[in-house]
Design an enzyme around this catalytic site. Structure first.
Site, mmCIF file in Angstrom:
data_model
loop_
_atom_site.group_PDB
_atom_site.id
_atom_site.type_symbol
_atom_site.label_atom_id
_atom_site.label_comp_id
_atom_site.label_asym_id
_atom_site.label_seq_id
_atom_site.Cartn_x
_atom_site.Cartn_y
_atom_site.Cartn_z
ATOM 1 N N ARG A 158 11.865 -3.899 9.832
ATOM 2 C CA ARG A 158 11.939 -4.616 11.027
ATOM 3 C C ARG A 158 12.853 -5.843 10.905
ATOM 4 O O ARG A 158 13.674 -5.933 11.976
ATOM 5 C CB ARG A 158 10.609 -5.104 11.483
ATOM 6 C CG ARG A 158 9.413 -4.114 11.984
ATOM 7 C CD ARG A 158 8.097 -4.441 11.803
ATOM 8 N NE ARG A 158 8.093 -5.073 10.589
ATOM 9 C CZ ARG A 158 6.725 -5.595 10.116
ATOM 10 N NH1 ARG A 158 5.837 -5.983 11.225
ATOM 11 N NH2 ARG A 158 6.377 -5.910 9.147
ATOM 12 N N HIS A 178 5.758 1.769 15.251
ATOM 13 C CA HIS A 178 5.396 2.870 14.374
ATOM 14 C C HIS A 178 5.930 4.196 15.006
ATOM 15 O O HIS A 178 6.556 5.106 14.334
ATOM 16 C CB HIS A 178 3.922 2.840 13.987
ATOM 17 C CG HIS A 178 3.528 1.699 13.065
ATOM 18 N ND1 HIS A 178 2.287 1.015 13.716
ATOM 19 C CD2 HIS A 178 3.929 1.176 12.020
ATOM 20 C CE1 HIS A 178 2.259 0.149 12.722
ATOM 21 N NE2 HIS A 178 2.738 0.233 11.817
ATOM 22 N N LYS A 218 -8.500 -3.527 2.562
ATOM 23 C CA LYS A 218 -8.060 -4.001 3.925
ATOM 24 C C LYS A 218 -9.074 -4.366 4.840
ATOM 25 O O LYS A 218 -8.602 -4.885 5.799
ATOM 26 C CB LYS A 218 -6.794 -3.209 3.934
ATOM 27 C CG LYS A 218 -5.521 -3.569 3.673
ATOM 28 C CD LYS A 218 -4.565 -3.462 4.380
ATOM 29 C CE LYS A 218 -3.280 -3.977 4.265
ATOM 30 N NZ LYS A 218 -2.171 -3.631 5.232
ATOM 31 N N SER A 272 0.638 -4.751 13.361
ATOM 32 C CA SER A 272 -0.717 -4.443 13.798
ATOM 33 C C SER A 272 -1.730 -5.604 13.821
ATOM 34 O O SER A 272 -2.224 -5.752 14.800
ATOM 35 C CB SER A 272 -1.202 -3.260 12.854
ATOM 36 O OG SER A 272 -0.527 -2.255 12.659
HETATM 37 N N1 COA Z 1 6.543 -1.356 13.666
HETATM 38 C C1 COA Z 1 5.416 -2.340 13.606
HETATM 39 N N2 COA Z 1 4.648 -2.781 12.957
HETATM 40 C C2 COA Z 1 5.192 -2.247 11.476
HETATM 41 C C3 COA Z 1 6.312 -1.310 11.444
HETATM 42 C C4 COA Z 1 6.892 -1.043 12.545
HETATM 43 N N3 COA Z 1 7.937 -0.322 12.540
HETATM 44 N N4 COA Z 1 6.469 -1.245 10.033
HETATM 45 C C5 COA Z 1 5.646 -1.941 9.358
HETATM 46 N N5 COA Z 1 4.815 -2.639 10.196
HETATM 47 C C6 COA Z 1 3.781 -3.414 9.971
HETATM 48 C C7 COA Z 1 2.303 -2.838 10.126
HETATM 49 O O1 COA Z 1 1.995 -3.071 11.523
HETATM 50 C C8 COA Z 1 1.602 -3.635 9.006
HETATM 51 O O2 COA Z 1 1.189 -4.802 9.572
HETATM 52 P P1 COA Z 1 -0.189 -5.682 9.185
HETATM 53 O O3 COA Z 1 0.099 -6.113 7.830
HETATM 54 O O4 COA Z 1 -0.199 -6.604 10.333
HETATM 55 O O5 COA Z 1 -1.063 -4.558 9.347
HETATM 56 C C9 COA Z 1 2.409 -4.365 7.975
HETATM 57 O O6 COA Z 1 3.822 -3.987 8.626
HETATM 58 C C10 COA Z 1 2.395 -3.415 6.704
HETATM 59 O O7 COA Z 1 2.759 -2.165 6.900
HETATM 60 P P2 COA Z 1 2.138 -0.855 6.508
HETATM 61 O O8 COA Z 1 3.057 0.333 6.680
HETATM 62 O O9 COA Z 1 0.724 -0.590 6.799
HETATM 63 O O10 COA Z 1 2.067 -1.131 4.876
HETATM 64 P P3 COA Z 1 1.312 -1.620 3.777
HETATM 65 O O11 COA Z 1 2.013 -2.498 2.958
HETATM 66 O O12 COA Z 1 -0.167 -1.645 4.308
HETATM 67 O O13 COA Z 1 1.071 -0.084 2.976
HETATM 68 C C11 COA Z 1 1.675 1.904 1.684
HETATM 69 C C12 COA Z 1 1.988 0.595 2.532
HETATM 70 C C13 COA Z 1 0.517 2.619 2.428
HETATM 71 C C14 COA Z 1 3.142 2.635 1.758
HETATM 72 C C15 COA Z 1 1.269 1.363 0.330
HETATM 73 O O14 COA Z 1 0.338 0.472 0.206
HETATM 74 C C16 COA Z 1 0.861 2.631 -0.557
HETATM 75 O O15 COA Z 1 1.571 3.279 -0.783
HETATM 76 N N6 COA Z 1 -0.536 2.416 -1.052
HETATM 77 C C17 COA Z 1 -1.103 3.319 -1.851
HETATM 78 C C18 COA Z 1 -0.767 3.102 -3.536
HETATM 79 C C19 COA Z 1 0.658 3.197 -3.940
HETATM 80 O O16 COA Z 1 0.967 4.190 -4.033
HETATM 81 N N7 COA Z 1 1.121 1.952 -4.134
HETATM 82 C C20 COA Z 1 2.701 2.012 -4.425
HETATM 83 C C21 COA Z 1 2.827 2.041 -5.815
HETATM 84 S S1 COA Z 1 1.930 1.203 -6.926
#
Ligand code: COA
Length: 161
Positions: free
Chosen positions: A90, A17, A41, A128
């Site tokens: 990734r 990240h 979560k 993560s």
């Molecule tokens: N390096 C390391 N890990 C990475 C990474 C990177 N460059 N990019 C992504 N990841 C991993 C994260 O560690 C995480 O791992 P985990 O699942 O083991 O915890 C996983 O990829 C998901 O990443 P994250 O960026 O936390 O995404 P998410 O899917 O949990 O959340 C949001 C994404 C916050 C953008 C999304 O849920 C959101 O916008 N929520 C609000 C509601 C909304 O507007 N929804 C969309 C329209 S309906």
């Protein structure tokens, strides 16, 4: 002033990240790290802990700010005047989910653009959850290189209890 938002759960932040945030910070006047408040979560770290770890890890980037958010990402992007959403890619396996998210966000807020930054190869297989699993089963020291030192210490504290 061109502002971007980099959203995620960051539970906890990894060097993957950080790599994305640093690259984004070079191209935008300000980058808002938006930490998702998502009770479903069941995060390991509280919002305050996650914000503290992110702020510490990115203290060398003065144009990076950290905030918590809930609700729709695009609403928070509007509220913070961010016209670009940053997401890290990734591997090809990330693409389908990210593409769907980007399409939905465009539908909700056509003025907001999603931009992808590819991660560095050394971080292409970390997440993560993988880091937390390694700590949970005694392999924390093997993944030390993938997290900043404060995160490493906090993970050790959590899993030694
Ligand atoms: N390096 C390391 N890990 C990475 C990474 C990177 N460059 N990019 C992504 N990841 C991993 C994260 O560690 C995480 O791992 P985990 O699942 O083991 O915890 C996983 O990829 C998901 O990443 P994250 O960026 O936390 O995404 P998410 O899917 O949990 O959340 C949001 C994404 C916050 C953008 C999304 O849920 C959101 O916008 N929520 C609000 C509601 C909304 O507007 N929804 C969309 C329209 S309906």
């Amino acid at each position: 002033m061109l502002k971007a938002i980099y959203p995620g759960a960051f539970d906890p932040i990894t060097k993957g990240h950080i790599f994305i945030a640093e690259r984004a910070a070079q191209h935008f006047d300000e980058v808002v790290m938006a930490v998702l408040i998502n009770p479903d979560k069941n995060p390991l770290f509280s919002m305050e802990e996650r914000i503290e770890m992110i702020s510490d890890a990115l203290s060398h980037c003065p144009n990076v700010k950290v905030c918590g958010f809930d609700g729709l990402l695009v609403d928070f992007a509007r509220k913070t005047d961010c016209s670009v959403i940053i997401r890290g890619l990734r591997a090809l396996s990330d693409f389908e989910y990210e593409f769907q998210l980007a399409q939905m966000n465009r539908h909700l807020a056509p003025e907001c653009e999603t931009m992808f930054i590819s991660t560095d190869a050394q971080y292409s297989y970390i997440s993560s959850s993988a880091i937390k699993t390694a700590f949970q089963f005694g392999g924390g020291v093997k993944v030390k290189e993938f997290v900043p030192s404060l995160v490493y210490n906090r993970l050790q504290e959590k899993y030694s209890k």
